[in-house]
Design a protein around this motif. Structure first.
Motif, PDB file in Angstrom:
ATOM      1  N   ALA A  61      14.388  29.659  50.247  1.00 24.13           N
ATOM      2  CA  ALA A  61      15.331  28.536  50.286  1.00 24.13           C
ATOM      3  C   ALA A  61      16.703  28.974  50.786  1.00 24.13           C
ATOM      4  N   SER A  62      17.078  30.228  50.520  1.00 19.77           N
ATOM      5  CA  SER A  62      18.378  30.729  50.970  1.00 19.77           C
ATOM      6  C   SER A  62      18.367  31.086  52.449  1.00 19.77           C
ATOM      7  N   LEU A  63      17.237  31.645  52.924  1.00 15.90           N
ATOM      8  CA  LEU A  63      17.194  32.160  54.293  1.00 15.90           C
ATOM      9  C   LEU A  63      17.017  31.069  55.338  1.00 15.90           C
ATOM     10  N   VAL A  64      16.275  30.017  55.016  1.00 11.15           N
ATOM     11  CA  VAL A  64      15.995  28.990  56.026  1.00 11.15           C
ATOM     12  C   VAL A  64      17.274  28.415  56.630  1.00 11.15           C
ATOM     13  N   PRO A  65      18.261  27.957  55.833  1.00 11.52           N
ATOM     14  CA  PRO A  65      19.485  27.427  56.466  1.00 11.52           C
ATOM     15  C   PRO A  65      20.263  28.484  57.235  1.00 11.52           C
ATOM     16  N   LEU A  66      20.205  29.744  56.794  1.00 13.30           N
ATOM     17  CA  LEU A  66      20.908  30.800  57.523  1.00 13.30           C
ATOM     18  C   LEU A  66      20.254  31.059  58.875  1.00 13.30           C
ATOM     19  N   LEU A  67      18.920  31.136  58.880  1.00 15.26           N
ATOM     20  CA  LEU A  67      18.216  31.377  60.140  1.00 15.26           C
ATOM     21  C   LEU A  67      18.306  30.175  61.068  1.00 15.26           C
ATOM     22  N   ASN A  68      18.474  28.999  60.498  1.00 11.95           N
ATOM     23  CA  ASN A  68      18.623  27.798  61.327  1.00 11.95           C
ATOM     24  C   ASN A  68      19.999  27.707  61.976  1.00 11.95           C
ATOM     25  N   ASN A  69      20.887  28.618  61.629  1.00 11.52           N
ATOM     26  CA  ASN A  69      22.248  28.577  62.176  1.00 11.52           C
ATOM     27  C   ASN A  69      22.629  29.869  62.876  1.00 11.52           C
ATOM     28  N   ILE A  70      21.636  30.573  63.408  1.00 12.13           N
ATOM     29  CA  ILE A  70      21.919  31.787  64.164  1.00 12.13           C
ATOM     30  C   ILE A  70      22.605  31.421  65.483  1.00 12.13           C
ATOM     31  N   ARG A  71      23.587  32.194  65.831  1.00 14.59           N
ATOM     32  CA  ARG A  71      24.243  32.045  67.128  1.00 14.59           C
ATOM     33  C   ARG A  71      24.185  33.381  67.860  1.00 14.59           C
ATOM     34  N   LEU A  72      23.822  33.322  69.165  1.00 18.37           N
ATOM     35  CA  LEU A  72      23.750  34.528  69.986  1.00 18.37           C
ATOM     36  C   LEU A  72      24.855  34.498  71.033  1.00 18.37           C
ATOM     37  N   ASP A  73      25.260  35.682  71.466  1.00 17.55           N
ATOM     38  CA  ASP A  73      26.266  35.772  72.524  1.00 17.55           C
ATOM     39  C   ASP A  73      25.695  35.278  73.846  1.00 17.55           C
ATOM     40  N   ASP A  74      26.577  34.776  74.698  1.00 17.30           N
ATOM     41  CA  ASP A  74      26.156  34.350  76.031  1.00 17.30           C
ATOM     42  C   ASP A  74      25.602  35.540  76.806  1.00 17.30           C
ATOM     43  N   VAL A  75      24.686  35.235  77.700  1.00 16.56           N
ATOM     44  CA  VAL A  75      24.075  36.270  78.538  1.00 16.56           C
ATOM     45  C   VAL A  75      24.339  35.919  80.002  1.00 16.56           C
ATOM     46  N   ILE A  82      18.107  38.401  63.827  1.00 19.48           N
ATOM     47  CA  ILE A  82      17.429  37.932  62.613  1.00 19.48           C
ATOM     48  C   ILE A  82      17.617  38.952  61.497  1.00 19.48           C
ATOM     49  N   CYS A  83      17.443  40.235  61.809  1.00 18.21           N
ATOM     50  CA  CYS A  83      17.656  41.278  60.805  1.00 18.21           C
ATOM     51  C   CYS A  83      19.105  41.279  60.324  1.00 18.21           C
ATOM     52  N   GLU A  84      20.025  41.110  61.258  1.00 17.12           N
ATOM     53  CA  GLU A  84      21.445  41.107  60.890  1.00 17.12           C
ATOM     54  C   GLU A  84      21.757  39.987  59.907  1.00 17.12           C
ATOM     55  N   VAL A  85      21.199  38.801  60.154  1.00 20.25           N
ATOM     56  CA  VAL A  85      21.443  37.664  59.268  1.00 20.25           C
ATOM     57  C   VAL A  85      20.864  37.927  57.883  1.00 20.25           C
ATOM     58  N   VAL A  86      19.646  38.461  57.830  1.00 19.49           N
ATOM     59  CA  VAL A  86      19.001  38.709  56.539  1.00 19.49           C
ATOM     60  C   VAL A  86      19.729  39.818  55.777  1.00 19.49           C
TER      61      VAL A  86
END
Length: 478
Positions: free
Chosen positions: A42-56, A191-195
């Motif tokens: 329950a804690s990880l789902v909202p965090l993973l749903n809000n990942i932002r990556l740098d522009d490429v 993903i690892c960084e967020v977790v």
């Protein structure tokens, strides 16, 4: 004195650092760890749903490209597992076969003959069969409070599908190449960084807010800090806590009391077990007696108005001391008495299979302003207490009591001891014990993290300790 006597039966923590026996012990079983995986999900789902990556940005041949506005959604975690890992002094969290969608915008510029063309649009990438393994350790901060830390994180992405509008097949091939290489690693690492951040910051901060010190009234406190590093087995983890009872103005004073061995308990059917030993009861009894806090004064100024008639020597019913002790009414009619109770030695406290018991050794002094002390009795009162839990506090009430008069000095002639005993019991029943129970209903805070709620707690009384066995629910996820 009603307040301080009540605190004796409520204080259930531990003591001296000169012994390795804990006074409070918490056990989280494999069932509790298994429940924690649902909290993690329950804690990880909202965090993973809000990942932002740098522009490429980059160039491939005559084509330049820019991928931007990365965002994630639709996280799917069908398989999650958490188990004890004694070798790492912690836990292993595994997410298997989960999926995540990444949305992004693209802009490409390419040359056709002598013209440079541009194209832009949106892309959705569906990742599947994503696996993640995180090893979580539970160490200690310098102040001995528990410290949650992610020791390692590894992951793998099984497959992905790219969806975008357009007919540029070469662009699809470009994106596939990027997501197999550079972006594949970036997303896995993100993903690892967020977790890891969720463990080292969010979860660690919540654990560190665990109650490590609580008040027992105004002058006494309890130290719940860890006595030793956490103990890990394949079936449970344990926290052995100090729970030192201390007088706030002299918290470093050593007490001539030490905790005994904590009784064993082999049941693991609940998620959570909390041992509360009798050591804090004994240490608090010592503190309160030696500090002169086990005193109670009953006068017309200290009683509520509806109870003041109890101190009259003349009345029309059985609710006054004169009715209960007729010789007092005969000798001093139409007078008002004062009742003072003091402890004459350290109370005995114990926890057995029959419950929590406390024996108070006191001197009862009944006086009249015009005559001074008229009755002085040495009394022993044995209390039997029942405990309960409300929210994050242990509460209780006096279930029964008995009194014994050991000696009596009277200036009003011979008085039947049974008469005095009856008067004391009436005072306890109608005035003192209700005041004790009012304090007991406030209770003492337990060493828990915020928002952890007991579910269907049960109480196991053993020789030397009370165990609270319970399932739990964590309500700290918004």
């Amino acid at each position: 004195m009603a307040r301080t006597i009540t605190l004796l039966m409520l204080c259930v923590t531990i003591g001296l650092t000169v012994t390795q026996n804990p006074g409070v012990k918490i056990r989280v079983t494999a069932k509790g760890v298994d429940y924690a995986k649902n909290v993690a999900r329950a804690s990880l789902v909202p965090l993973l749903n809000n990942i932002r990556l740098d522009d490429v940005e980059g160039r491939q041949g005559k084509t330049s490209y820019r991928l931007h506005n990365f965002r994630t959604s639709n996280v799917r975690i069908p398989n999650i597992n958490m188990h004890l890992n004694p070798g790492q002094r912690g836990l292993t969290l595994s997410l298997r076969n989960f999926g995540i969608d990444i949305h992004l915008d693209y802009r490409v510029s390419y040359r056709v003959l002598f013209a440079r063309l541009t194209n832009s649009g949106g892309v959705t990438v569906n990742f599947g069969q994503v696996d993640l393994t995180v090893t979580i350790g539970i160490d200690q901060f310098q102040d001995t409070s528990p410290k949650l830390v992610a020791r390692s994180c590894s992951g793998d992405i099984g497959h992905f599908n790219i969806h975008f509008h357009g007919r540029l097949a070469w662009l699809l091939n470009l994106l596939r190449g990027l997501f197999r290489g550079q972006l594949h690693n970036s997303i896995r690492n993100k993903i690892c960084e967020v977790v890891v951040n969720a463990v080292n910051n969010d979860a660690a901060n919540k654990l560190r807010r665990m109650t490590l010190e609580a008040d027992i009234g105004n002058n006494v406190g309890i130290d719940y800090r860890l006595l030793a590093p956490l103990l890990f087995t394949d079936n449970y983890l344990e926290l052995h806590q100090k729970g030192t009872v201390f007088w706030k103005a002299a918290r470093n004073d050593l007490l001539p009391v030490s905790p005994g061995a904590v009784p064993a308990w082999g049941d693991y059917s609940n998620m959570f077990y909390l041992w509360l030993t009798e050591y804090p009861l004994k240490s608090l009894a010592y503190i309160m007696h030696t500090r002169g806090r086990l005193q109670y004064s009953m006068t017309v100024n200290t009683l509520l108005e509806e109870r003041r008639d109890f101190l009259s020597t003349s009345c029309d019913d059985s609710l006054c001391v004169g009715f209960l002790i007729p010789k007092l009414s005969e000798t001093f009619p139409n007078s008002v008495v004062a009742l003072n109770i003091t402890s004459r030695k350290i109370p005995d406290v114990n926890i057995t299979t029959n419950g929590v018991g406390m024996t108070f050794y006191g001197t009862v002094d009944l006086s009249i302003p015009s005559a001074g002390s008229v009755l002085v009795a040495n009394v022993t009162v044995s209390f039997r207490i029942l405990a309960n839990v409300r929210n994050d506090r242990i509460v209780g009430h006096v279930n029964s009591f008995s009194t014994i008069i050991e000696s009596l000095h009277s200036v009003i002639g011979d008085v039947d001891l049974a008469v005095i005993n009856n008067a004391i019991e009436e005072g306890l029943t109608s005035i003192i014990i209700p005041e004790m129970n009012a304090v007991a209903d406030v209770g003492v805070k337990l060493p828990l993290i915020n928002d952890l709620v007991f579910q269907r707690p049960s109480f196991i009384y053993l020789d030397g300790a009370l165990i609270i066995g319970t399932d739990v629910q964590y309500q700290g996820i918004v």
